[in-house]
Scaffold this motif. Structure first.
Motif, mmCIF file in Angstrom:
data_model
loop_
_atom_site.group_PDB
_atom_site.id
_atom_site.type_symbol
_atom_site.label_atom_id
_atom_site.label_comp_id
_atom_site.label_asym_id
_atom_site.label_seq_id
_atom_site.Cartn_x
_atom_site.Cartn_y
_atom_site.Cartn_z
ATOM 1 N N GLU A 112 -12.405 -36.562 -10.934
ATOM 2 C CA GLU A 112 -11.379 -35.630 -10.473
ATOM 3 C C GLU A 112 -10.462 -35.098 -11.575
ATOM 4 O O GLU A 112 -9.978 -33.984 -11.487
ATOM 5 C CB GLU A 112 -10.523 -36.289 -9.384
ATOM 6 C CG GLU A 112 -11.299 -36.634 -8.133
ATOM 7 C CD GLU A 112 -11.840 -35.409 -7.418
ATOM 8 O OE1 GLU A 112 -11.172 -34.361 -7.420
ATOM 9 O OE2 GLU A 112 -12.953 -35.507 -6.873
ATOM 10 N N THR A 113 -10.182 -35.912 -12.592
ATOM 11 C CA THR A 113 -9.220 -35.493 -13.609
ATOM 12 C C THR A 113 -9.871 -35.407 -14.981
ATOM 13 O O THR A 113 -10.832 -36.127 -15.263
ATOM 14 C CB THR A 113 -8.038 -36.480 -13.697
ATOM 15 O OG1 THR A 113 -8.516 -37.720 -14.216
ATOM 16 C CG2 THR A 113 -7.392 -36.685 -12.342
ATOM 17 N N PRO A 114 -9.353 -34.571 -15.850
ATOM 18 C CA PRO A 114 -9.884 -34.474 -17.211
ATOM 19 C C PRO A 114 -9.779 -35.780 -17.988
ATOM 20 O O PRO A 114 -10.538 -36.005 -18.923
ATOM 21 C CB PRO A 114 -9.029 -33.388 -17.862
ATOM 22 C CG PRO A 114 -8.537 -32.567 -16.727
ATOM 23 C CD PRO A 114 -8.360 -33.533 -15.589
ATOM 24 N N SER A 127 -16.256 -32.186 -11.143
ATOM 25 C CA SER A 127 -15.932 -33.039 -9.999
ATOM 26 C C SER A 127 -17.083 -33.082 -8.994
ATOM 27 O O SER A 127 -17.406 -34.144 -8.455
ATOM 28 C CB SER A 127 -14.662 -32.525 -9.320
ATOM 29 O OG SER A 127 -14.387 -33.262 -8.174
ATOM 30 N N GLN A 186 -13.142 -27.986 -13.866
ATOM 31 C CA GLN A 186 -12.793 -29.205 -13.142
ATOM 32 C C GLN A 186 -13.586 -29.319 -11.839
ATOM 33 O O GLN A 186 -14.117 -30.383 -11.514
ATOM 34 C CB GLN A 186 -11.298 -29.236 -12.837
ATOM 35 C CG GLN A 186 -10.870 -30.446 -12.045
ATOM 36 C CD GLN A 186 -9.434 -30.347 -11.571
ATOM 37 O OE1 GLN A 186 -8.819 -29.287 -11.649
ATOM 38 N NE2 GLN A 186 -8.915 -31.444 -11.087
ATOM 39 N N MET A 205 -3.809 -28.778 -12.549
ATOM 40 C CA MET A 205 -4.303 -28.322 -13.848
ATOM 41 C C MET A 205 -3.244 -27.525 -14.601
ATOM 42 O O MET A 205 -3.156 -27.607 -15.825
ATOM 43 C CB MET A 205 -5.570 -27.486 -13.662
ATOM 44 C CG MET A 205 -6.254 -27.111 -14.950
ATOM 45 S SD MET A 205 -6.780 -28.493 -15.986
ATOM 46 C CE MET A 205 -8.235 -29.027 -15.120
ATOM 47 N N TRP A 216 -13.079 -37.489 -18.048
ATOM 48 C CA TRP A 216 -14.226 -36.777 -18.593
ATOM 49 C C TRP A 216 -14.623 -37.340 -19.954
ATOM 50 O O TRP A 216 -13.797 -37.818 -20.726
ATOM 51 C CB TRP A 216 -13.932 -35.304 -18.780
ATOM 52 C CG TRP A 216 -13.610 -34.567 -17.537
ATOM 53 C CD1 TRP A 216 -13.715 -35.012 -16.252
ATOM 54 C CD2 TRP A 216 -13.097 -33.238 -17.451
ATOM 55 N NE1 TRP A 216 -13.311 -34.039 -15.385
ATOM 56 C CE2 TRP A 216 -12.932 -32.946 -16.081
ATOM 57 C CE3 TRP A 216 -12.772 -32.277 -18.395
ATOM 58 C CZ2 TRP A 216 -12.447 -31.716 -15.648
ATOM 59 C CZ3 TRP A 216 -12.295 -31.061 -17.971
ATOM 60 C CH2 TRP A 216 -12.131 -30.779 -16.604
ATOM 61 N N LYS A 224 -9.759 -24.699 -13.944
ATOM 62 C CA LYS A 224 -9.935 -25.156 -12.566
ATOM 63 C C LYS A 224 -11.402 -25.089 -12.157
ATOM 64 O O LYS A 224 -11.897 -25.968 -11.444
ATOM 65 C CB LYS A 224 -9.078 -24.325 -11.612
ATOM 66 C CG LYS A 224 -7.602 -24.636 -11.734
ATOM 67 C CD LYS A 224 -6.760 -23.732 -10.852
ATOM 68 C CE LYS A 224 -5.279 -23.991 -11.050
ATOM 69 N NZ LYS A 224 -4.457 -23.097 -10.225
#
Length: 91
Positions: free
Chosen positions: A43-45, A37, A33, A7, A48, A30
């Motif tokens: 897992e990753t932006p 998650s 996230q 991040m 999203w 974090k």
């Protein structure tokens, strides 16, 4: 074995301000996230959608004070800027 998402590296292009401010944004990002998650296994932006972030702001922060929600909103705005998304959220 996959590496965990960094991040700090992700937000480095948009983080400004004092050291304490940058650390607060990283800590909050974090946490966002981790919550997304856990709920949606994203897992990753980059994966999203606006609904995921809106869920975090609306449900996970509902019992927090107004100042806390505001600081998380600032972090979400940084995330949206980094993702180049036109997301707008209310406090």
């Amino acid at each position: 074995m996959s590496k965990s998402f960094d991040m700090e590296l992700f937000l480095s292009a948009v983080l400004t301000g004092s050291h304490a401010t940058r650390q607060r944004h990283l800590r909050q990002a974090k946490l966002i996230q981790a919550e997304i998650s856990e709920r949606w296994q994203l897992e990753t932006p980059w994966a999203w959608k606006k609904k995921h972030v809106a869920w975090f702001l609306g449900h996970r922060l509902a019992s927090r004070c107004e100042a806390t929600r505001y600081y998380y909103l600032l972090t979400v705005r940084l995330l949206a800027r980094r993702l180049e998304k036109p997301w707008v959220f209310k406090c």
